[in-house]
Motif scaffolding. Structure first.
Motif, mmCIF file in Angstrom:
data_model
loop_
_atom_site.group_PDB
_atom_site.id
_atom_site.type_symbol
_atom_site.label_atom_id
_atom_site.label_comp_id
_atom_site.label_asym_id
_atom_site.label_seq_id
_atom_site.Cartn_x
_atom_site.Cartn_y
_atom_site.Cartn_z
ATOM 1 N N UNK A 82 0.831 -1.215 0.000
ATOM 2 C CA UNK A 82 0.000 0.000 0.000
ATOM 3 C C UNK A 82 0.857 1.253 0.000
ATOM 4 N N UNK A 83 1.943 1.236 0.774
ATOM 5 C CA UNK A 83 2.862 2.377 0.798
ATOM 6 C C UNK A 83 3.493 2.597 -0.574
ATOM 7 N N UNK A 84 3.891 1.496 -1.208
ATOM 8 C CA UNK A 84 4.510 1.589 -2.527
ATOM 9 C C UNK A 84 3.524 2.162 -3.548
ATOM 10 N N UNK A 85 2.258 1.731 -3.493
ATOM 11 C CA UNK A 85 1.240 2.264 -4.405
ATOM 12 C C UNK A 85 0.993 3.740 -4.161
ATOM 13 N N UNK A 86 0.934 4.132 -2.903
ATOM 14 C CA UNK A 86 0.741 5.534 -2.565
ATOM 15 C C UNK A 86 1.919 6.375 -3.055
ATOM 16 N N UNK A 87 3.120 5.876 -2.858
ATOM 17 C CA UNK A 87 4.318 6.575 -3.317
ATOM 18 C C UNK A 87 4.326 6.685 -4.836
ATOM 19 N N UNK A 88 3.929 5.609 -5.518
ATOM 20 C CA UNK A 88 3.890 5.632 -6.980
ATOM 21 C C UNK A 88 2.886 6.667 -7.473
ATOM 22 N N UNK A 89 1.745 6.769 -6.827
ATOM 23 C CA UNK A 89 0.743 7.767 -7.209
ATOM 24 C C UNK A 89 1.269 9.187 -7.012
ATOM 25 N N UNK A 90 2.019 9.399 -5.938
ATOM 26 C CA UNK A 90 2.594 10.721 -5.698
ATOM 27 C C UNK A 90 3.617 11.071 -6.776
ATOM 28 N N UNK A 91 4.458 10.108 -7.140
ATOM 29 C CA UNK A 91 5.455 10.354 -8.182
ATOM 30 C C UNK A 91 4.760 10.552 -9.526
ATOM 31 N N UNK A 92 3.719 9.766 -9.785
ATOM 32 C CA UNK A 92 2.938 9.955 -11.014
ATOM 33 C C UNK A 92 2.415 11.384 -11.106
ATOM 34 N N UNK A 93 1.881 11.881 -10.013
ATOM 35 C CA UNK A 93 1.353 13.247 -9.996
ATOM 36 C C UNK A 93 2.442 14.270 -10.264
ATOM 37 N N UNK A 94 3.599 14.069 -9.664
ATOM 38 C CA UNK A 94 4.713 14.992 -9.891
ATOM 39 C C UNK A 94 5.137 14.982 -11.366
ATOM 40 N N UNK A 95 5.182 13.807 -11.959
ATOM 41 C CA UNK A 95 5.564 13.705 -13.376
ATOM 42 C C UNK A 95 4.479 14.320 -14.252
ATOM 43 N N UNK A 96 3.203 14.096 -13.911
ATOM 44 C CA UNK A 96 2.098 14.687 -14.677
ATOM 45 C C UNK A 96 2.210 16.204 -14.715
ATOM 46 N N UNK A 97 2.652 16.785 -13.621
ATOM 47 C CA UNK A 97 2.747 18.238 -13.535
ATOM 48 C C UNK A 97 4.088 18.774 -14.010
ATOM 49 N N UNK A 98 4.918 17.907 -14.563
ATOM 50 C CA UNK A 98 6.129 18.369 -15.219
ATOM 51 C C UNK A 98 7.367 18.453 -14.353
ATOM 52 N N UNK A 99 7.396 17.768 -13.240
ATOM 53 C CA UNK A 99 8.588 17.785 -12.397
ATOM 54 C C UNK A 99 9.732 17.068 -13.114
ATOM 55 N N UNK A 100 10.929 17.584 -12.950
ATOM 56 C CA UNK A 100 12.090 16.974 -13.597
ATOM 57 C C UNK A 100 12.526 15.722 -12.842
ATOM 58 N N UNK A 101 13.309 14.918 -13.509
ATOM 59 C CA UNK A 101 13.798 13.686 -12.891
ATOM 60 C C UNK A 101 14.644 14.019 -11.660
ATOM 61 N N UNK A 102 15.435 15.063 -11.750
ATOM 62 C CA UNK A 102 16.274 15.469 -10.615
ATOM 63 C C UNK A 102 15.430 15.830 -9.400
ATOM 64 N N UNK A 103 14.337 16.579 -9.627
ATOM 65 C CA UNK A 103 13.448 16.955 -8.526
ATOM 66 C C UNK A 103 12.854 15.715 -7.855
ATOM 67 N N UNK A 104 12.443 14.757 -8.661
ATOM 68 C CA UNK A 104 11.833 13.545 -8.121
ATOM 69 C C UNK A 104 12.853 12.727 -7.347
ATOM 70 N N UNK A 105 14.059 12.609 -7.882
ATOM 71 C CA UNK A 105 15.116 11.865 -7.181
ATOM 72 C C UNK A 105 15.418 12.514 -5.842
#
Length: 125
Positions: free
Chosen positions: A5-28
């Motif tokens: 469940x934690x992994x799914x929640x984290x994946x959804x958060x990263x998905x949202x960041x990528x959807x809004x145009x966050x760079x790979x560096x920001x996500x890392x």
């Protein structure tokens, strides 16, 4: 929460960041600071988010293709109606039809590019 469940929640958060145009560096950096993740795990999460973004772009491109095709058909029908009737109407309606045709054609080609590539600049609305 379970680990899955934690992994799914984290994946959804990263998905949202990528959807809004966050760079790979920001996500890392965010994953390192907030969740202490590094290396292959971060790469896997980021690549899944990129795939999810491409899928969403393609879905929206299909919808835009359908509506732009409807606009193109209406525009062509209008032109054929005038051509077959051998008359030309002048006025605001004509300008509106030409604008509809131009915008529909532009949206059609843009959507084809987005559908084929799965890439769109900026956030996904």
């Amino acid at each position: 929460m379970t680990s899955d469940e934690m992994r799914q929640m984290l994946q959804k958060q990263v998905d949202s960041k990528v959807y809004w145009g966050a760079s790979k560096r920001e996500i890392i950096e965010w994953l390192n600071e907030k969740h202490r993740l590094t290396g292959d795990e971060v790469e896997k999460i980021h690549s899944l988010a990129l795939k999810s973004r491409a899928r969403a772009i393609r879905q929206r491109a299909v919808i835009t293709l359908v509506f732009s095709l409807i606009g193109i058909v209406v525009f062509i029908a209008y032109l054929l109606f005038q051509w077959k009737g051998q008359f030309v109407v002048v006025g605001q309606a004509v300008v509106a039809m030409w604008i509809l045709g131009g915008l529909s054609i532009a949206a059609f080609f843009r959507s084809i590019v987005e559908f084929v590539s799965g890439v769109k600049s900026g956030p996904i609305d």
